[in-house]
Design an enzyme around this catalytic site. Structure first.
Site, PDB file in Angstrom:
ATOM      1  N   GLY A  45       0.826  -1.173   0.262  1.00 19.26           N
ATOM      2  CA  GLY A  45      -0.118   0.114  -0.176  1.00 19.26           C
ATOM      3  C   GLY A  45       1.078   1.233  -0.128  1.00 19.26           C
ATOM      4  N   CYS A  46       1.945   1.205   0.824  1.00 21.01           N
ATOM      5  CA  CYS A  46       2.726   2.426   0.944  1.00 21.01           C
ATOM      6  C   CYS A  46       3.644   2.665  -0.438  1.00 21.01           C
ATOM      7  CB  CYS A  46       3.796   2.600   2.121  1.00 21.01           C
ATOM      8  SG  CYS A  46       2.867   2.143   3.722  1.00 21.01           S
ATOM      9  N   THR A  47       4.035   1.805  -0.985  1.00 20.96           N
ATOM     10  CA  THR A  47       4.608   1.892  -2.394  1.00 20.96           C
ATOM     11  C   THR A  47       3.710   2.266  -3.354  1.00 20.96           C
ATOM     12  OG1 THR A  47       6.214  -0.152  -1.943  1.00 20.96           O
ATOM     13  CG2 THR A  47       5.727   0.455  -4.168  1.00 20.96           C
TER      14      THR A  47
END
Length: 155
Positions: A45-47
Site C-alpha cells: 500500500g505504501c509503495t
C-alpha cells in the site's frame, strides 16, 4: 492524540530527510504542501501511494505543490526506498514519532481482533500560509493524486 481539522494551522515540524538534511514546514512557506503519513517503506500500500504521487509529481509541482512523505522508518530505509522507485520528493524519518503525534497520525489500530499502536495513513493538504485545507483519512493508495486533485477541484 491531536485532533486537527480543516482550517487549523498546520503544526510546525522539523525532521531529517533521506539525505540527513533538516526539513521544516516553514521551509515551504509560499508553497502548497501534500504531507502524507504512511506506515512503512516497501510495503504494497505504501509503495502504491508513494509511486502514484511520484508518477504525478511534475503535474503536482506545476500546480504549486511540494510533496513530503513521513513514516517512522529510518533514514537508511528511506534511502533504499527512494533509490528503488526513483522518488522525486523528500521522505522524513520520524523514528521518534514526534511529527506523527503532532498530526494525529499515530494511534490505535485493530487487526484480526488485536489492538496495537501504528501509523494511521493520512494526508494533509496545507496552504501556502500554513493552513490545513484538506485532510484525507481514507486514502486511495493507487489513485491518491486524483483523489487529492478532485477533492480540491484542481483537475
Amino acid at each position: 492524540m491531536t485532533h486537527l481539522k480543516e482550517g487549523d494551522n498546520a503544526p510546525e515540524f522539523t525532521g531529517l530527510n533521506q539525505d540527513e538534511k533538516e526539513i521544516k514546514l516553514s521551509d515551504f512557506k509560499g508553497k502548497k504542501i501534500i504531507l502524507y503519513f504512511y506506515p512503512k517503506d516497501n510495503t504494497p500500500g505504501c509503495t502504491a501511494e508513494s509511486c502514484n504521487l511520484n508518477e504525478n509529481y511534475d503535474d503536482l509541482a506545476k500546480k504549486g505543490f511540494e510533496v513530503i512523505g513521513v513514516s517512522p522508518d529510518k533514514i537508511s530505509s528511506h534511502q533504499k526506498f527512494i533509490a528503488k522507485y526513483n522518488l522525486a520528493f523528500n521522505l522524513i524519518a520520524d523514528t521518534e514519532k514526534e511529527i506523527l503525534n503532532a498530526y494525529g497520525a499515530w494511534g490505535e489500530k485493530k487487526l484480526y481482533g488485536k489492538t496495537y499502536m501504528g501509523v494511521l495513513r493520512t494526508t494533509f493538504v496545507i496552504s501556502e500560509d500554513g493552513i490545513i485545507e484538506k485532510i484525507f483519512h481514507k486514502v486511495k493508495t493507487k489513485d491518491h493524486t486524483n483523489q487529492i486533485l478532485s477533492e480540491m477541484d484542481l483537475q
